[in-house]
Motif scaffolding. Structure first.
Motif, PDB file in Angstrom:
ATOM      1  N   PRO A 173       0.801  -1.235   0.000  1.00  0.00           N
ATOM      2  CA  PRO A 173       0.000   0.000   0.000  1.00  0.00           C
ATOM      3  C   PRO A 173       0.828   1.277   0.000  1.00  0.00           C
ATOM      4  CG  PRO A 173      -0.930  -1.602   1.524  1.00  0.00           C
ATOM      5  CD  PRO A 173       0.360  -2.177   1.054  1.00  0.00           C
ATOM      6  N   ASN A 174       2.042   1.223   0.550  1.00  0.00           N
ATOM      7  CA  ASN A 174       2.871   2.434   0.574  1.00  0.00           C
ATOM      8  C   ASN A 174       3.650   2.650  -0.720  1.00  0.00           C
ATOM      9  OD1 ASN A 174       4.786   0.427   0.799  1.00  0.00           O
ATOM     10  ND2 ASN A 174       5.883   1.384   2.504  1.00  0.00           N
ATOM     11  N   GLY A 175       3.478   1.751  -1.691  1.00  0.00           N
ATOM     12  CA  GLY A 175       4.098   1.909  -2.998  1.00  0.00           C
ATOM     13  C   GLY A 175       5.354   1.114  -3.210  1.00  0.00           C
ATOM     14  N   GLY A 176       5.916   0.514  -2.126  1.00  0.00           N
ATOM     15  CA  GLY A 176       7.131  -0.263  -2.266  1.00  0.00           C
ATOM     16  C   GLY A 176       6.855  -1.748  -2.443  1.00  0.00           C
ATOM     17  N   TRP A 177       7.932  -2.528  -2.509  1.00  0.00           N
ATOM     18  CA  TRP A 177       7.811  -3.982  -2.589  1.00  0.00           C
ATOM     19  C   TRP A 177       8.635  -4.596  -1.473  1.00  0.00           C
ATOM     20  CZ3 TRP A 177       7.181  -1.064  -6.874  1.00  0.00           C
ATOM     21  CH2 TRP A 177       6.150  -1.419  -7.762  1.00  0.00           C
ATOM     22  N   ALA A 178       8.207  -5.775  -1.027  1.00  0.00           N
ATOM     23  CA  ALA A 178       8.843  -6.422   0.113  1.00  0.00           C
ATOM     24  C   ALA A 178       9.404  -7.778  -0.274  1.00  0.00           C
ATOM     25  CB  ALA A 178       7.841  -6.589   1.258  1.00  0.00           C
ATOM     26  N   TYR A 179      10.282  -8.299   0.574  1.00  0.00           N
ATOM     27  CA  TYR A 179      10.749  -9.670   0.414  1.00  0.00           C
ATOM     28  C   TYR A 179       9.549 -10.625   0.425  1.00  0.00           C
ATOM     29  CZ  TYR A 179      15.711  -8.662   0.948  1.00  0.00           C
ATOM     30  OH  TYR A 179      16.994  -8.227   0.751  1.00  0.00           O
ATOM     31  N   SER A 180       9.705 -11.717  -0.285  1.00  0.00           N
ATOM     32  CA  SER A 180       8.672 -12.761  -0.378  1.00  0.00           C
ATOM     33  C   SER A 180       7.405 -12.276  -1.090  1.00  0.00           C
ATOM     34  CB  SER A 180       8.292 -13.303   1.013  1.00  0.00           C
ATOM     35  OG  SER A 180       9.427 -13.831   1.654  1.00  0.00           O
ATOM     36  N   TYR A 181       7.448 -11.066  -1.656  1.00  0.00           N
ATOM     37  CA  TYR A 181       6.275 -10.498  -2.334  1.00  0.00           C
ATOM     38  C   TYR A 181       5.061 -10.452  -1.421  1.00  0.00           C
ATOM     39  CZ  TYR A 181       8.021  -9.740  -7.071  1.00  0.00           C
ATOM     40  OH  TYR A 181       8.678  -9.246  -8.175  1.00  0.00           O
ATOM     41  N   ASN A 182       5.313 -10.147  -0.163  1.00  0.00           N
ATOM     42  CA  ASN A 182       4.231  -9.934   0.784  1.00  0.00           C
ATOM     43  C   ASN A 182       3.654  -8.552   0.516  1.00  0.00           C
ATOM     44  OD1 ASN A 182       2.619  -9.403   3.020  1.00  0.00           O
ATOM     45  ND2 ASN A 182       3.972 -10.525   4.430  1.00  0.00           N
ATOM     46  N   ASN A 183       2.417  -8.493   0.091  1.00  0.00           N
ATOM     47  CA  ASN A 183       1.839  -7.208  -0.326  1.00  0.00           C
ATOM     48  C   ASN A 183       1.153  -6.438   0.805  1.00  0.00           C
ATOM     49  OD1 ASN A 183      -0.407  -8.779   0.033  1.00  0.00           O
ATOM     50  ND2 ASN A 183      -1.262  -8.474  -2.006  1.00  0.00           N
ATOM     51  N   ARG A 184       1.547  -6.720   2.032  1.00  0.00           N
ATOM     52  CA  ARG A 184       1.035  -5.947   3.168  1.00  0.00           C
ATOM     53  C   ARG A 184       2.158  -5.078   3.724  1.00  0.00           C
ATOM     54  NH1 ARG A 184      -0.435 -11.156   4.220  1.00  0.00           N
ATOM     55  NH2 ARG A 184       1.125 -11.301   5.898  1.00  0.00           N
ATOM     56  N   ILE A 185       1.798  -4.063   4.484  1.00  0.00           N
ATOM     57  CA  ILE A 185       2.807  -3.265   5.163  1.00  0.00           C
ATOM     58  C   ILE A 185       3.541  -4.169   6.153  1.00  0.00           C
ATOM     59  CG2 ILE A 185       3.174  -1.394   6.806  1.00  0.00           C
ATOM     60  CD1 ILE A 185       2.652  -0.404   4.050  1.00  0.00           C
ATOM     61  N   ASN A 186       4.827  -4.301   5.995  1.00  0.00           N
ATOM     62  CA  ASN A 186       5.601  -5.161   6.879  1.00  0.00           C
ATOM     63  C   ASN A 186       7.043  -4.676   6.919  1.00  0.00           C
ATOM     64  OD1 ASN A 186       7.377  -6.817   4.929  1.00  0.00           O
ATOM     65  ND2 ASN A 186       5.356  -6.969   4.008  1.00  0.00           N
ATOM     66  N   PRO A 187       7.837  -5.142   7.864  1.00  0.00           N
ATOM     67  CA  PRO A 187       9.204  -4.638   8.034  1.00  0.00           C
ATOM     68  C   PRO A 187      10.136  -4.928   6.864  1.00  0.00           C
ATOM     69  CG  PRO A 187       8.446  -5.791  10.002  1.00  0.00           C
ATOM     70  CD  PRO A 187       7.467  -6.092   8.918  1.00  0.00           C
ATOM     71  N   ASN A 188       9.723  -5.772   5.939  1.00  0.00           N
ATOM     72  CA  ASN A 188      10.631  -6.191   4.879  1.00  0.00           C
ATOM     73  C   ASN A 188      10.535  -5.355   3.600  1.00  0.00           C
ATOM     74  OD1 ASN A 188      11.859  -8.336   6.284  1.00  0.00           O
ATOM     75  ND2 ASN A 188      10.085  -9.637   5.890  1.00  0.00           N
ATOM     76  N   ILE A 189       9.748  -4.307   3.598  1.00  0.00           N
ATOM     77  CA  ILE A 189       9.685  -3.429   2.431  1.00  0.00           C
ATOM     78  C   ILE A 189      10.970  -2.602   2.373  1.00  0.00           C
ATOM     79  CG2 ILE A 189       8.443  -1.559   1.300  1.00  0.00           C
ATOM     80  CD1 ILE A 189       5.948  -2.440   2.828  1.00  0.00           C
ATOM     81  N   ASP A 190      11.639  -2.587   1.225  1.00  0.00           N
ATOM     82  CA  ASP A 190      12.868  -1.795   1.137  1.00  0.00           C
ATOM     83  C   ASP A 190      13.069  -1.262  -0.277  1.00  0.00           C
ATOM     84  OD1 ASP A 190      14.875  -3.495  -0.455  1.00  0.00           O
ATOM     85  OD2 ASP A 190      14.288  -4.924   1.086  1.00  0.00           O
ATOM     86  N   LEU A 191      13.964  -0.279  -0.374  1.00  0.00           N
ATOM     87  CA  LEU A 191      14.200   0.412  -1.642  1.00  0.00           C
ATOM     88  C   LEU A 191      14.906  -0.472  -2.653  1.00  0.00           C
ATOM     89  CD1 LEU A 191      13.989   3.073  -3.211  1.00  0.00           C
ATOM     90  CD2 LEU A 191      16.185   3.741  -2.215  1.00  0.00           C
ATOM     91  N   SER A 192      15.761  -1.370  -2.187  1.00  0.00           N
ATOM     92  CA  SER A 192      16.511  -2.231  -3.100  1.00  0.00           C
ATOM     93  C   SER A 192      15.576  -3.156  -3.877  1.00  0.00           C
ATOM     94  CB  SER A 192      17.535  -3.058  -2.323  1.00  0.00           C
ATOM     95  OG  SER A 192      18.275  -3.875  -3.195  1.00  0.00           O
ATOM     96  N   VAL A 193      14.668  -3.820  -3.167  1.00  0.00           N
ATOM     97  CA  VAL A 193      13.673  -4.662  -3.841  1.00  0.00           C
ATOM     98  C   VAL A 193      12.799  -3.818  -4.767  1.00  0.00           C
ATOM     99  CG1 VAL A 193      11.635  -6.101  -3.482  1.00  0.00           C
ATOM    100  CG2 VAL A 193      13.633  -6.395  -2.020  1.00  0.00           C
TER     101      VAL A 193
END
Length: 502
Positions: free
Chosen positions: A293-313
């Motif tokens: 929801p915040n526009g980024g992407w996370a490890y494991s392609y978890n599409n919820r807000i979670n600690p694993n969202i980062d700029l590199s991914v």
């Protein structure tokens, strides 16, 4: 009583007149017959003189679900825009099955396409909107600028490169050719990031306009594409390790490569691989569905807000979506432009006052290695001139003074971190002007100096390559260095200032 009838003078005269009429009619009929016969012979002669059209055989393509029906390929007799011999021919293997694997047809001989094939083909004005203030970036406006050797060399020298840059790229592609696995992939154990390594290798070949029609590398490119298409038909993501967190890298890099391959095949009328478009759409859908929801992407392609969202991914997924948008891919899970706008909002939250970008939003873990990621992502979303991008470009200009291959260690080392420089080279080229001039001076000779006689690059790189090992690490390093040297013709400067050789 006489059996003969006696004729009177009147009767004889009438008979004479009748004979005359009959004779005249007979003569008229004969003349008419001769005339008709002559006309018929004339028509036959005219018809025989008209050349017949060559027989045409039309084959209906099979679009159903029956993979047992072979579809004859339509081949084009053209010549390829390359420095290769114009008389050479290549083998094109086209997969035409509709099953869930890319079945390969028997080889078909086609002549290499000529330079006319690429003349005037406009693939777009770069990855960005192209406002003239650094929003550009991506595949150049005219494919021929990277496909024709003379144009490519002109682009290299105009943008600050040297003939050695072209020589190094060819040597590197030949080294990569020897590293390809039998199944068409690149990379290896222990984690089997073969999809992302194959994607990087394909991007390096495509940047040099090596397609399935290429004489020297065509088979390698085709096998690489087919490997990814097969994987895309068999699994929901382009990865052999979908259970690992890094699947979001694996899938994004592979999707990026397939989108570029799809664009080349479509724009240059290259016989396509069956299911390529289908897999591309499926892969892009997965990226859209995985955006948080915040526009980024996370490890494991978890599409919820979670600690694993980062700029590199996020950076790799932005590149994949931009390539998809550029190629006209029509996803079913959302709009690419909407996703890119959301990604830009996320990237802005990662910029620091000094121009660095943080690993996570709101300033958590700022890194020099992520400056290029943040700037390039903003450029690709059409925001290359906003405040966050300008801060990052200023940092690049002021801090990357020199680049010495293999010096230092750690992810903050700005000299030998190829991950960082892969992004910064593109961001600087897109901006053009003095940013590109200073950065080009820093990276060009250092990268050329890091190449070995066999075409490989030395293994002293730091930063993110430590996540890999063995064959995959070598492929990763090789492709990033090659893509950096291909920036001269793969991307257009974002301003009219241009660059000068130094």
């Amino acid at each position: 009583m006489s059996l003969h009838i006696e004729s009177t003078d009147e009767a004889l005269e009438e008979l004479k007149k009748q004979r005359t009429k009959t004779l005249a009619a007979a003569i008229s009929v004969s003349i008419l017959g001769v005339a008709l016969m002559g006309l018929l012979l004339y028509l036959v002669h005219i018809i025989a003189a008209i050349p017949e059209d060559p027989p045409m055989v039309a084959y209906a393509t099979q679009e159903g679900d029956n993979p047992d029906i072979d579809t004859p390929e339509v081949t084009q007799t053209t010549q390829r825009p390359s420095s290769s011999s114009a008389a050479a021919q290549v083998k094109v293997i086209a997969a035409v099955a509709s099953a869930d694997v890319a079945v390969v047809n028997p080889d078909i001989d086609v002549e290499i396409p000529t330079e006319e094939l690429s003349t005037g083909i406009d693939i777009g004005d770069g990855f960005g909107i192209g406002t003239g203030d650094g929003d550009g970036g991506g595949i150049p406006g005219i494919v021929s600028k990277r496909c024709d050797l003379n144009d490519r060399m002109k682009r290299i020298t105009e943008n600050g490169g040297t003939p050695q840059c072209e020589e190094a790229v060819v040597k590197s592609l030949r080294w990569l050719k020897k590293q390809q696995n039998k199944d068409g992939s690149w990379g290896g154990t222990p984690h089997n990031y073969k999809c992302s390594m194959t994607g990087l290798a394909l991007l390096a070949y495509l940047a040099h306009c090596e397609t399935p029609l290429s004489e020297e590398f065509g088979e390698n490119v085709l096998k690489g594409i087919s490997f990814l298409v097969d994987q895309g038909m068999k699994a929901p993501v382009l990865s052999l390790v979908p259970q690992r967190n890094e699947v979001s890298y694996d899938h994004a890099v592979a999707t990026y490569a397939l989108c570029e391959a799809y664009t080349f095949c479509k724009q240059m009328d290259i016989p396509s691989i069956s299911n390529l478009e289908r897999v591309v759409v499926k892969a892009v859908d997965r990226i859209l569905d995985a955006q948080c929801p915040n526009g980024g992407w996370a490890y494991s392609y978890n599409n919820r807000i979670n600690p694993n969202i980062d700029l590199s991914v996020t950076g790799w997924n932005v590149q994949a979506l931009k390539a998809a948008e550029h190629g006209g891919v029509k996803p079913t899970k959302g709009e690419i432009r909407t996703a890119l706008r959301k990604a830009a909002m996320y990237c802005r939250k990662n910029v620091m006052p000094d121009g660095k970008f943080s690993y996570k939003e709101n300033g958590e873990n700022p890194r020099s290695s992520l400056v290029g990621v943040g700037v390039l992502s903003l450029q690709m979303t059409g925001n290359g001139s906003d405040n966050a991008a300008r801060k990052g470009l200023d940092w690049i200009k002021n801090n990357v003074k020199t680049l010495e291959w293999g010096k230092g260690s750690g992810t903050e080392n700005v000299k030998s971190n190829l991950y960082m420089h892969y992004y910064c080279v593109q961001a600087a080229m897109n901006r053009g002007g003095d940013v590109w001039t200073s950065y080009n001076r820093a990276f060009r000779d250092a990268v050329l100096g890091g190449q070995k006689p066999d075409g490989s690059f030395s293994n002293n790189d730091t930063g993110y390559a430590e996540c890999l090992s063995g064959k995959s690490k070598n492929i990763y390093r090789q492709c990033l260095a090659t893509l950096m040297l291909e920036t001269y013709y793969r991307f257009l400067p974002g301003t009219g200032e241009g660059t000068k050789n130094s």
